[in-house]
Design a protein around this motif. Structure first.
Motif, mmCIF file in Angstrom:
data_model
loop_
_atom_site.group_PDB
_atom_site.id
_atom_site.type_symbol
_atom_site.label_atom_id
_atom_site.label_comp_id
_atom_site.label_asym_id
_atom_site.label_seq_id
_atom_site.Cartn_x
_atom_site.Cartn_y
_atom_site.Cartn_z
ATOM 1 N N CYS A 123 19.197 38.529 5.801
ATOM 2 C CA CYS A 123 19.261 39.784 5.058
ATOM 3 C C CYS A 123 18.414 40.857 5.724
ATOM 4 O O CYS A 123 17.330 40.586 6.246
ATOM 5 C CB CYS A 123 18.772 39.521 3.636
ATOM 6 S SG CYS A 123 18.818 40.951 2.545
ATOM 7 N N SER A 124 18.888 42.098 5.690
ATOM 8 C CA SER A 124 18.181 43.233 6.281
ATOM 9 C C SER A 124 17.122 43.831 5.357
ATOM 10 O O SER A 124 16.353 44.698 5.792
ATOM 11 C CB SER A 124 19.180 44.343 6.634
ATOM 12 O OG SER A 124 20.102 43.905 7.600
ATOM 13 N N CYS B 184 12.774 40.096 3.369
ATOM 14 C CA CYS B 184 13.677 39.029 2.920
ATOM 15 C C CYS B 184 14.056 38.152 4.105
ATOM 16 O O CYS B 184 14.355 38.648 5.190
ATOM 17 C CB CYS B 184 14.932 39.622 2.286
ATOM 18 S SG CYS B 184 16.027 38.365 1.578
ATOM 19 N N ALA C 234 22.195 35.915 5.120
ATOM 20 C CA ALA C 234 23.085 37.036 4.808
ATOM 21 C C ALA C 234 24.443 36.507 4.355
ATOM 22 O O ALA C 234 24.949 35.526 4.888
ATOM 23 C CB ALA C 234 23.262 37.919 6.029
ATOM 24 N N TRP D 50 26.676 39.238 2.980
ATOM 25 C CA TRP D 50 27.424 40.497 2.974
ATOM 26 C C TRP D 50 27.099 41.341 4.198
ATOM 27 O O TRP D 50 25.986 41.315 4.698
ATOM 28 C CB TRP D 50 27.078 41.311 1.724
ATOM 29 C CG TRP D 50 27.452 40.613 0.467
ATOM 30 C CD1 TRP D 50 26.639 39.835 -0.304
ATOM 31 C CD2 TRP D 50 28.729 40.590 -0.151
ATOM 32 N NE1 TRP D 50 27.356 39.347 -1.369
ATOM 33 C CE2 TRP D 50 28.629 39.787 -1.310
ATOM 34 C CE3 TRP D 50 29.959 41.176 0.164
ATOM 35 C CZ2 TRP D 50 29.710 39.562 -2.145
ATOM 36 C CZ3 TRP D 50 31.033 40.952 -0.670
ATOM 37 C CH2 TRP D 50 30.906 40.152 -1.811
ATOM 38 N N TRP E 113 24.192 46.724 8.112
ATOM 39 C CA TRP E 113 23.069 46.029 7.519
ATOM 40 C C TRP E 113 23.636 44.752 6.933
ATOM 41 O O TRP E 113 24.788 44.732 6.462
ATOM 42 C CB TRP E 113 22.439 46.832 6.395
ATOM 43 C CG TRP E 113 21.531 47.930 6.840
ATOM 44 C CD1 TRP E 113 21.169 48.244 8.106
ATOM 45 C CD2 TRP E 113 20.879 48.865 5.986
ATOM 46 N NE1 TRP E 113 20.327 49.321 8.096
ATOM 47 C CE2 TRP E 113 20.126 49.721 6.807
ATOM 48 C CE3 TRP E 113 20.851 49.066 4.613
ATOM 49 C CZ2 TRP E 113 19.358 50.761 6.289
ATOM 50 C CZ3 TRP E 113 20.084 50.092 4.102
ATOM 51 C CH2 TRP E 113 19.342 50.926 4.938
ATOM 52 N N LEU E 114 22.844 43.705 6.942
ATOM 53 C CA LEU E 114 23.246 42.439 6.342
ATOM 54 C C LEU E 114 22.511 42.282 5.018
ATOM 55 O O LEU E 114 21.374 42.741 4.883
ATOM 56 C CB LEU E 114 22.908 41.275 7.273
ATOM 57 C CG LEU E 114 23.533 41.355 8.668
ATOM 58 C CD1 LEU E 114 23.065 40.177 9.515
ATOM 59 C CD2 LEU E 114 25.038 41.384 8.580
ATOM 60 N N ALA E 115 23.153 41.629 4.067
ATOM 61 C CA ALA E 115 22.530 41.473 2.748
ATOM 62 C C ALA E 115 22.785 40.089 2.172
ATOM 63 O O ALA E 115 23.872 39.533 2.328
ATOM 64 C CB ALA E 115 23.063 42.531 1.785
ATOM 65 N N CYS E 116 21.768 39.578 1.492
ATOM 66 C CA CYS E 116 21.937 38.360 0.700
ATOM 67 C C CYS E 116 22.509 38.793 -0.655
ATOM 68 O O CYS E 116 22.644 39.990 -0.935
ATOM 69 C CB CYS E 116 20.586 37.652 0.531
ATOM 70 S SG CYS E 116 19.358 38.608 -0.410
ATOM 71 N N GLU E 117 22.832 37.827 -1.489
ATOM 72 C CA GLU E 117 23.371 38.161 -2.816
ATOM 73 C C GLU E 117 22.392 39.042 -3.603
ATOM 74 O O GLU E 117 22.783 40.012 -4.237
ATOM 75 C CB GLU E 117 23.664 36.880 -3.618
ATOM 76 C CG GLU E 117 24.871 36.122 -3.144
ATOM 77 C CD GLU E 117 26.195 36.826 -3.406
ATOM 78 O OE1 GLU E 117 26.249 37.815 -4.174
ATOM 79 O OE2 GLU E 117 27.195 36.389 -2.829
ATOM 80 N N HIS F 267 20.092 41.207 -2.655
ATOM 81 C CA HIS F 267 19.834 42.566 -2.180
ATOM 82 C C HIS F 267 21.079 43.409 -1.907
ATOM 83 O O HIS F 267 20.955 44.584 -1.554
ATOM 84 C CB HIS F 267 18.961 42.516 -0.914
ATOM 85 C CG HIS F 267 17.580 42.045 -1.195
ATOM 86 N ND1 HIS F 267 17.107 40.839 -0.729
ATOM 87 C CD2 HIS F 267 16.585 42.607 -1.924
ATOM 88 C CE1 HIS F 267 15.856 40.685 -1.153
ATOM 89 N NE2 HIS F 267 15.518 41.736 -1.870
ATOM 90 N N ARG F 268 22.260 42.846 -2.069
ATOM 91 C CA ARG F 268 23.493 43.602 -1.774
ATOM 92 C C ARG F 268 23.561 44.902 -2.562
ATOM 93 O O ARG F 268 23.813 45.974 -2.003
ATOM 94 C CB ARG F 268 24.732 42.766 -2.055
ATOM 95 C CG ARG F 268 26.037 43.516 -1.736
ATOM 96 C CD ARG F 268 27.259 42.729 -2.153
ATOM 97 N NE ARG F 268 27.308 42.494 -3.571
ATOM 98 C CZ ARG F 268 27.821 43.355 -4.463
ATOM 99 N NH1 ARG F 268 28.316 44.507 -4.062
ATOM 100 N NH2 ARG F 268 27.823 43.068 -5.738
#
Length: 72
Positions: free
Chosen positions: A8-9, A13, A17, A19, A37-41, A43-44
């Motif tokens: 995640c970005s 965090c 990732a 998303w 940017w990459l995101a986990c659930e 932080h999306r």
């Protein structure tokens, strides 16, 4: 593609990732350019809102879908 799992970005965090948030700053990027940017659930939504209020957010897709798009 790297063997490492993308993370995640969000600041601080270290979660995997899930998303990809594709974005573009129209003041400095050409219209077709996409930064990511990459995101986990978790932080999306927060990262999407950050980009969205600035008018930068262009697309949100799963990491799997993004990778498939890049391969074709």
């Amino acid at each position: 593609m790297s063997d490492e799992t993308p993370i995640c970005s969000a600041k601080g965090c270290r979660a995997d990732a899930v998303w990809v948030l594709a974005w573009n700053n129209p003041k400095i990027h050409t219209p077709e350019r996409r930064k990511t940017w990459l995101a986990c659930e978790e932080h999306r939504e927060h990262l999407s809102q950050f980009l969205g209020v600035r008018g930068f957010l262009k697309d949100v897709v799963t990491l799997k879908e993004w990778d498939e798009r890049q391969e074709s």
